[in-house]
Design an enzyme around this catalytic site. Structure first.
Site, short mmCIF file in Angstrom:
data_model
loop_
_atom_site.label_atom_id
_atom_site.label_comp_id
_atom_site.label_asym_id
_atom_site.label_seq_id
_atom_site.Cartn_x
_atom_site.Cartn_y
_atom_site.Cartn_z
CB SER A 168 5.96 75.57 45.51
OG SER A 168 6.82 75.38 44.42
CG ASP A 252 13.43 74.86 48.12
OD1 ASP A 252 13.54 74.17 47.10
OD2 ASP A 252 12.38 75.44 48.45
CG HIS A 285 10.21 73.03 47.46
ND1 HIS A 285 10.30 74.41 47.39
CD2 HIS A 285 9.18 72.69 46.64
CE1 HIS A 285 9.39 74.88 46.57
NE2 HIS A 285 8.68 73.86 46.10
#
Length: 310
Positions: A168, A252, A285
């Site tokens: 991320s 996600d 995620h």
């Protein structure tokens, strides 16, 4: 583990008396290696900083490849070591793992804890130029220079076999640091990276606060220096760079708004960069997603850094 290595290196005259100092918070035997958590006084951030290191058993007899992991928003130096499940394969491959914290802490700067995606836990791996962040939020320099110098001096890390990856916000950092510093980082990968931060709310918020307005100009402004897609488009030697691996979950929750991987993919295709972008149905995620494909990433780096597929 670190102390033993420092003594052996000192005996050989390869570590100077002024090597960077750190404090051991805790150390734990893990897959015949050691996971350690450390604190030191950082000159880059003018604050205490924490980091963690997994030294594989092979590190007792010599220098080993080292892989830096950059974590995402709200994470710390502990998150990866606890949740990612990387140590078993890293021990097999003889690979050291290093995970820094995601920002300075305890500074009490105005607004540093007002939101989860800016300030504490959200350094975005940039060197801030705007007050009050510019004195302390210098994570780009911290990771690429200060932490690396400390690790190479105090642990059995091989400077010639260094890779970087992240998740991320940390995936953004890994792509940016890796692409900008090929002389340091010989291998790169990322999980769900913020790969086009200039185009998404997370990046726009962070860059506005840390770097100021995107003024453009001949160099397209400071923002482009920390945007992996922009960096990719400016490469002249893309086809000769090491292969990048990116994994993205299609369930996600941030995919549509924050993670337009197709933009980064198109940039790589335009300049001929060797990129594998894998999309996975049903994965979100978090670290369940990452731990599923962690072994693939470690073997990706090992193959590049050692020249052998394992």
């Amino acid at each position: 583990m670190a102390g033993n290595f420092r003594k052996s290196c000192t005996d050989q005259g390869s570590v100077m008396a002024d090597t960077p100092a750190f404090e051991v918070i805790s150390a734990h035997k893990c897959f015949e290696g050691t996971v350690g958590f450390y604190r030191h006084a950082s000159t880059s951030t003018a604050s205490p900083m924490r980091f963690s290191v997994f030294v594989p058993p092979q590190g007792r007899s010599g220098r080993v490849p080292v892989l830096y992991y950059l974590a995402g928003l709200t994470c710390t130096e502990e998150t990866f070591m606890i949740k990612a499940g990387a140590q078993r394969v890293a021990a097999e491959l003889g690979m050291m793992l290093v995970a820094p914290d995601t920002s300075p802490r305890g500074l009490n700067l105005p607004g540093e804890s007002d939101s989860w995606d800016f300030g504490v836990g959200a350094g975005f791996y940039v060197d801030a130029t705007q007050e009050p962040w510019s004195k302390h939020y210098r994570m780009y320099t911290y990771v690429t220079q200060e932490l690396r110098t400390l690790v190479e001096a105090q642990f059995p890390a091989d400077p010639a076999r260094t890779g970087i990856f992240g998740h991320s916000m940390g995936g953004h950092g890994a792509l940016v640091l890796g692409l900008r510093n090929p002389q340091i980082y010989k291998s790169i990968s990322a999980f769900a990276p913020i790969s086009a931060p200039k185009q998404v709310p997370w990046g726009q918020k962070a860059f506005s606060g840390y770097l100021g307005p995107d003024t453009g100009g001949p160099d397209k402004g400071q923002w482009s220096a920390y945007d992996a897609t922009e960096i990719m488009l400016g490469l002249k030697d893309a086809a000769r760079r090491p292969h990048i691996l990116v994994d993205q979950g299609l369930a996600d929750q941030f995919l549509e708004k924050q993670l337009p991987q197709h933009v980064f993919e198109a940039a790589a295709q335009k300049v001929g960069y060797p990129l594998t972008l894998r999309r996975h149905e049903g994965y979100d995620h978090g670290y369940y997603f990452m731990s599923t494909f962690m072994e693939d990433h470690l073997r990706h780096h090992s193959k590049i850094l050692t020249g052998h597929a394992k």
